[in-house]
Design a protein around this motif. Structure first.
Motif, PDB file in Angstrom:
ATOM      1  N   PRO A   1       0.916   5.282  -0.500  1.00 40.81           N
ATOM      2  CA  PRO A   1       0.171   6.512  -0.713  1.00 40.81           C
ATOM      3  C   PRO A   1       0.787   7.346  -1.817  1.00 40.81           C
ATOM      4  O   PRO A   1       1.973   7.270  -2.107  1.00 40.81           O
ATOM      5  CB  PRO A   1       0.306   7.233   0.649  1.00 40.81           C
ATOM      6  CG  PRO A   1       0.685   6.174   1.620  1.00 40.81           C
ATOM      7  CD  PRO A   1       1.470   5.161   0.845  1.00 40.81           C
TER       8      PRO A   1
ATOM      9  N   ARG B   1       0.873  -1.169   0.000  1.00 37.53           N
ATOM     10  CA  ARG B   1       0.000   0.000   0.000  1.00 37.53           C
ATOM     11  C   ARG B   1       0.906   1.213   0.000  1.00 37.53           C
ATOM     12  O   ARG B   1       1.579   1.463   0.979  1.00 37.53           O
ATOM     13  CB  ARG B   1      -0.910   0.008   1.243  1.00 37.53           C
ATOM     14  CG  ARG B   1      -2.031  -1.010   1.185  1.00 37.53           C
ATOM     15  CD  ARG B   1      -2.879  -0.952   2.449  1.00 37.53           C
ATOM     16  NE  ARG B   1      -2.147  -1.495   3.578  1.00 37.53           N
ATOM     17  CZ  ARG B   1      -2.161  -2.783   3.883  1.00 37.53           C
ATOM     18  NH1 ARG B   1      -2.835  -3.633   3.164  1.00 37.53           N
ATOM     19  NH2 ARG B   1      -1.475  -3.217   4.922  1.00 37.53           N
TER      20      ARG B   1
ATOM     21  N   GLU C   1       1.892   3.420   7.328  1.00 34.79           N
ATOM     22  CA  GLU C   1       0.637   3.770   6.664  1.00 34.79           C
ATOM     23  C   GLU C   1      -0.197   4.766   7.460  1.00 34.79           C
ATOM     24  O   GLU C   1      -0.906   5.601   6.896  1.00 34.79           O
ATOM     25  CB  GLU C   1      -0.179   2.500   6.412  1.00 34.79           C
ATOM     26  CG  GLU C   1      -1.408   2.729   5.561  1.00 34.79           C
ATOM     27  CD  GLU C   1      -2.094   1.438   5.209  1.00 34.79           C
ATOM     28  OE1 GLU C   1      -1.989   1.016   4.048  1.00 34.79           O
ATOM     29  OE2 GLU C   1      -2.721   0.839   6.107  1.00 34.79           O
ATOM     30  N   SER C   2      -0.125   4.702   8.801  1.00 40.48           N
ATOM     31  CA  SER C   2      -0.906   5.595   9.654  1.00 40.48           C
ATOM     32  C   SER C   2      -0.249   5.633  11.023  1.00 40.48           C
ATOM     33  O   SER C   2       0.833   5.068  11.222  1.00 40.48           O
ATOM     34  CB  SER C   2      -2.356   5.111   9.766  1.00 40.48           C
ATOM     35  OG  SER C   2      -2.419   3.919  10.527  1.00 40.48           O
TER      36      SER C   2
ATOM     37  N   ALA D   1      -0.351  -0.256  11.887  1.00 40.23           N
ATOM     38  CA  ALA D   1      -0.002   0.330  10.584  1.00 40.23           C
ATOM     39  C   ALA D   1       1.243  -0.330  10.023  1.00 40.23           C
ATOM     40  O   ALA D   1       2.282  -0.370  10.685  1.00 40.23           O
ATOM     41  CB  ALA D   1       0.225   1.830  10.730  1.00 40.23           C
TER      42      ALA D   1
ATOM     43  N   LEU E   1       5.876   0.950   5.292  1.00 42.88           N
ATOM     44  CA  LEU E   1       5.807   1.079   3.838  1.00 42.88           C
ATOM     45  C   LEU E   1       7.178   1.189   3.192  1.00 42.88           C
ATOM     46  O   LEU E   1       7.414   0.624   2.124  1.00 42.88           O
ATOM     47  CB  LEU E   1       4.966   2.299   3.453  1.00 42.88           C
ATOM     48  CG  LEU E   1       3.506   2.299   3.894  1.00 42.88           C
ATOM     49  CD1 LEU E   1       2.833   3.596   3.472  1.00 42.88           C
ATOM     50  CD2 LEU E   1       2.763   1.098   3.342  1.00 42.88           C
TER      51      LEU E   1
END
Length: 208
Positions: free
Chosen positions: A7, A5, A188-189, A194, A197
């Motif tokens: 962003p 994932r 990711e968060s 999370a 990444l």
């Protein structure tokens, strides 16, 4: 290989925009012949079918090594090593990269060699930094041999003292590398679960 994932902001950062990063150190390295095609290591059942080759992410560079018990060949690549040595060693595992040069990087012109899951940054024909993207198919390890490829924020806090970084980039963190150096990264968060990444060290090119 497609990141799990990624962003849009992080994807833009990995395309080399503006530079910031650490210094370099000169290092001796063995000479590797530039390969003409990708070498595909045998899958390792213990690592869920991924390549048996892993990249250990260090504060002073990378180490490419086979995983598993018994004696294993390891190739240390340290910041300051020659471009020819580093490109040959990484290409031998991941194939030939796409390359491009950012003339406006704050640390000076930086050439990025994009291998898909890892970007090698070069300056003055020397290895100066990297950005590794966590993705299926490539094994990245950190402190204590931990599997960064599947790590989350809670695990990074427990294993490597991960902390949030005050940054204009979302969800940036810093944590301890196996060599005691400092690694940067993005999750990711802010949630404990999370996923990690990406991880970076040395000279990188991000907008901040």
């Amino acid at each position: 290989m497609i990141p799990r994932r990624l962003p849009g902001l992080l994807a833009a950062c990995l395309c080399l925009s503006a530079c910031g990063g650490g210094g370099t150190a000169e290092g001796d390295a063995a000479s590797f012949a530039m390969p003409t095609e990708k070498v595909t290591p045998a899958p390792d059942a213990a690592s869920r079918g991924r390549s048996s080759v892993a990249f250990a992410l260090r504060g002073d560079g990378l180490t490419i090594a086979d995983q598993g018990p018994g004696p294993r060949e390891a190739i240390p690549l340290r910041f300051g090593d020659s471009e020819a040595t580093v490109m040959a060693a990484v290409s031998n595992v991941l194939g030939q990269p796409r390359t491009g040069t950012d003339q406006e990087c704050g640390a000076g012109p930086v050439t990025a060699a994009d291998f898909g899951t890892i970007q090698i940054n070069l300056r003055d024909e020397r290895f100066v930094g990297y950005v590794a993207t966590m993705a299926e198919g490539t094994a990245f390890t950190g402190a204590g041999g931990s599997d960064l490829s599947a790590a989350d924020l809670a695990q990074l806090r427990a294993r490597a003292g991960a902390q949030r970084v005050d940054s204009t980039l979302e969800h940036e963190i810093a944590f301890r590398a196996a060599d005691g150096g400092r690694l940067g990264g993005f999750v990711e968060s802010d949630a404990d679960a999370a996923p990690l990444l990406s991880v970076f060290a040395g000279v990188t090119c991000f907008y901040r």
